[in-house]
Design an enzyme around this catalytic site. Structure first.
Site, PDB file in Angstrom:
ATOM      1  N   GLU A 238       0.634  -1.181  -0.600  1.00  0.00           N
ATOM      2  CA  GLU A 238      -0.378   0.083  -0.151  1.00  0.00           C
ATOM      3  C   GLU A 238       1.263   1.200   0.109  1.00  0.00           C
ATOM      4  OE1 GLU A 238      -3.413  -0.442  -0.056  1.00  0.00           O
ATOM      5  OE2 GLU A 238      -3.460  -2.164   0.323  1.00  0.00           O
ATOM      6  N   GLN A 272      -5.693   3.604  -6.143  1.00  0.00           N
ATOM      7  CA  GLN A 272      -6.247   3.523  -4.303  1.00  0.00           C
ATOM      8  C   GLN A 272      -5.417   4.553  -3.561  1.00  0.00           C
ATOM      9  OE1 GLN A 272      -6.395  -0.637  -4.024  1.00  0.00           O
ATOM     10  NE2 GLN A 272      -5.490  -0.460  -5.174  1.00  0.00           N
TER      11      GLN A 272
END
Ligand code: ATP
Ligand code: MG
Length: 765
Positions: A238, A272
């Site tokens: 991430e 994202q």
């Protein structure tokens, strides 16, 4: 790429060629930049396995950063399954569990800081403060500085300090202009006071965990060099949501220009990035290739998670963002179902319908843990919780401190904190008169004044005062008893395990007796919660470890996950996947949020859109989006229009249905004249189930309620069309007004039945 053995070992088999490259290119920096569900996390996990199996590094020499504690646990679990005993010389899973530097940025930094705390003026048993403590402390600092807390709220200062910490800025580094964001230029000064106060409390807030480590690294190059030597491999999941402080921390630990070993693999997806409000900077993706020269960028394009319809729907939405790197995704999965878009009347009906759908899925054999409801705002879960409790549908909420936030739990934790850390003034303040032991505000005020005057901590001042006669005799005795009890409990820390100690503290402090004497409805539940707390403590090595867990754990995972539907925010759902995903509340003002709309900038809207992309791409088999025509916001009914993101889903990949009764779908047709999204009502195919749902929704009372608050969206209510008024509608003819909801009327037409219409379409007859 080094030549790989044939056949490939278990942990590498099944990876596609770019994934394989990401998992095996262990020398030098690697950036994996790819869309949702393309197996980034899977490749990263395989890379960990590859590092361990080829002995490139021992578990203690690998730094791996995940976004949540849950993701770290998941990675451990997967890793243990991937590399059997043979790869780890018989050590098997315990070898994996020993990975001490696998966790979130916060948990890893907290652990490092325990070793070096004294370099920033803390002791190794420092307390990690939660938001509540921080706000209380800031409030005191603001008041002590002679400022009006109403004018300059602690929350605002806390937000600023957070921002500075996320950027790695200590008080002396705050840009001069930004100091003016608070109290006419006193921002940095108050930030400085706060940091000094934290030091005397032997405490750190979340932002400090990284900030302190940055300061230590920059000022003590020998310490940094030790860590650089240790970490032979660095892995980051991430990556798109790292903030500046986190980025700098990675750079210091791994960049060859700083002395690091340069073996770093970051995986992420610019589409994202959803935490800019917490300081995340997408620019870190672009910066990587510059700061890590020779970086290899790998792109993954095959999606293994979602069906083509789901993927196309998500891609269609995200394509509306301008600031993106852009990528193609494809999948080999079968077409599957289109994304369902459902219009419903209001929030309670939304919850009812989702509950019904879930029960149907469960009846068809779906696993509850494979079903998730993902909301934009955390308060949205309440409606679902109420409904699920009513129908006995087991659910759990992930994300947030819910359990640990309860008052009785916080009190118990304060007792434990003051025992673990004698100077924890905030904990002391919380429990000093809970349960009531005859210490009035006056006495406590005296203790606080004494602490300020003498520069001691609150507990220290209390100790000093019980030895004088400044306090009334009764107060002095009560305080003396409390201090003696704390000392006694502390002396038991080594002899008793932490759960037994907690039990003893709760009993001896009179806390349990206080609840037992309490006849209120909540008291029994509170006692249960305390029992649960003691149970939760059992699994930890010691009290310190447990307190650290509580401070750090972002998920409310209490072990009993089996067979429960998941409720969580979209933000918390990152990286996860579920067969069936429900996405309620897709309405303008809720999603995209009102704040994003008010800010008006393209950036905040694009971040909301990325959130929509994250939401849709969590679904493996079925995604269901819901939007209500009416929403109760801050106690008032508001008419809502569908989220613009719904309009962005390509028609070929979605199906619409409505449960709005009778005229309601015509109401939508009427609204079409104003509503740019109304073409979405492509099909109004109401299945048999919907009639029932629609009938069950009592509409009358709501309209009356709505009228009382008279909230309108997109137009003021007309006053000339009171209930009972006869009206004429160009399409439906004559009728009588039955109800009014803002600028919409419920009209019983003489020949066309009961319908909702916009008031601008009717004339008084
Ligand atoms: P996100 O962007 O949402 O974090 P991701 O890129 O990290 O997604 P993963 O969660 O690693 O994707 O993988 C998505 C799903 O695809 C998982 O169920 C994973 O097991 C599966 N998967 C990944 N790679 C492969 C592969 N090579 N073969 C089969 N399945 C795969
Ligand atoms: Mg992932």
């Amino acid at each position: 790429m080094a030549s790989l053995p044939e056949p490939l070992p278990d942990w590498l088999s099944g990876l596609n060629p770019p994934q394989l490259a990401a998992a095996t290119a262990l020398d030098g920096p690697v950036l994996v930049l790819a869309g949702a569900g393309t197996g980034k996390t899977r490749a990263l996990t395989a890379r960990l396995a590859q590092i361990l199996a080829t002995r490139r590094a021992w578990p203690s020499e690998i730094l791996s950063v995940t976004f949540t504690n849950k993701a770290a646990a998941e990675m451990r679990h997967r890793l243990a399954a991937m590399i059997g005993p043979s790869a780890t010389e018989g050590r098997g899973p315990s070898f994996v569990e020993a990975m001490p530097w696998l966790g979130t940025f916060h948990s890893i930094a907290a652990k490092m800081l325990r070793r070096h705390a004294e370099l920033v003026g803390l002791r190794s048993n420092y307390t990690i403060l939660d938001t509540d403590d921080v706000l209380r402390l800031l409030k005191r600092i603001i008041v002590d500085a002679g400022l009006d807390e109403k004018r300059w709220p602690s929350r605002q200062l806390s937000g600023l300090i957070d921002r500075w910490k996320n950027r790695g800025q200590t008080p002396d580094k705050v840009p001069a202009g930004e100091s003016f964001a608070f109290a006419d230029g006193r921002g940095a000064e108050l930030y400085g006071r706060y940091q000094a106060e934290l030091k005397t409390l032997n405490a750190a807030d979340f932002g400090d965990l990284l900030l302190h480590m940055l300061v230590i690294f920059e000022q003590h190059r020998d310490v940094l060099a030790d860590w650089q030597r240790r970490f032979k491999q660095v892995l980051v999941d991430e990556y798109q949501d790292t903030n500046a402080a986190q980025y700098r921390w990675l750079q210091l630990l791994a960049a060859p220009s700083e002395g690091g070993q340069g073996n770093i693999c970051c995986v992420g997806d610019d589409d994202q990035s959803i935490y800019s409000w917490r300081g995340a900077e997408i620019a870190n993706i672009l910066r990587f290739e510059r700061d890590f020269p020779g970086a290899r960028t790998i792109r993954l394009e095959q999606n293994y998670r979602s069906t083509p319809h789901i993927l196309a729907a998500a891609s269609g939405v995200i394509a509306h963002n301008k600031g993106r790197l852009g990528k193609q995704l494809w999948t080999e999965l079968a077409q599957g179902e289109r994304v369902q878009i459902i219009s419903i009347w209001d929030g309670p009906e939304e919850a009812r319908l989702v509950g019904e759908r879930i029960e149907r899925l469960l009846a068809e054999g779906a696993d509850a843990t494979d079903i998730a409801i993902l909301v934009r705002a955390s308060y949205q879960t309440r409606e679902f919780e109420d409904r699920f409790i009513a129908i006995g549908l087991p659910y759990r909420i992930i994300g947030g401190f819910r359990f640990y936030e309860r008052a009785e739990i916080r009190d118990a934790l304060a007792y434990l904190r003051i025992v673990a850390q004698p100077d924890d003034a905030l904990a002391f303040e919380r429990i000093v008169n809970t349960p009531k032991r005859g210490l009035g505000d006056k006495s406590i005020g005296k203790v606080q004044a004494h602490a300020r005057r003498t520069g001691t901590t609150l507990p220290g001042a209390a100790q000093a005062l019980v030895e004088t006669d400044e306090l009334p005799a009764a107060a002095r005795r009560a305080l003396g008893d409390l201090l003696a009890a704390i000392r006694r409990w502390r002396s038991q820390m080594d002899a008793l395990d932490q759960a037994a100690l907690a039990q003893m503290i709760l009993e001896e402090s009179g806390y349990i007796a206080m609840l037992e004497a309490d006849r209120s409805a909540e008291a029994a539940g509170r006692l249960d919660n305390l029992a649960e707390l003691v149970r939760a403590m059992e699994g930890f090595t010691d009290l310190q470890a447990f307190l650290e867990h509580v401070a750090l754990v972002m998920e409310n995972d209490r072990g009993d996950h089996a067979d429960k539907v998941v409720l969580m925010t979209l933000h918390a759902a990152k990286g996860l996947e579920f067969n069936h995903v429900f996405l309620p509340g897709w309405e303008e003002g809720l999603f995209p949020s009102q704040r994003a709309l008010d800010e008006g900038g393209a950036n905040s809207l694009e971040e909301e859109r990325r959130l929509a992309y994250v939401g849709i791409t969590r679904a493996r088999r079925r995604a269901t989006i819901l939007h209500a025509a009416n929403r109760r916001v801050y106690g008032q009914w508001t008419s809502a229009i569908p989220s613009r993101f719904i309009a962005e889903i390509p028609a070929a990949h979605s199906d619409s249905e409505t449960t709005l009764a009778g005229g309601a779908s015509l109401w939508r047709a009427a609204l079409a004249e104003r509503d740019p999204f109304a073409h979405l009502d492509r099909s109004s195919g109401r299945g048999p189930g919907w009639d029932r749902a629609a009938r069950a929704a009592p509409k009358g009372p709501r309209l009356i309620e709505a009228r009382a608050s008279a909230v309108t969206v997109g137009g003021a209510a007309r006053t000339d069309l009171a209930i009972g008024a006869r009206v004429f509608h160009s399409k439906f003819g004559a009728g009588t007004v039955q109800g009014q909801d803002g600028n919409k009327l419920e009209i019983a037409f003489d020949h066309a039945g009961v319908k909702m219409v916009l008031d601008s379409f009717v004339q008084p007859a």
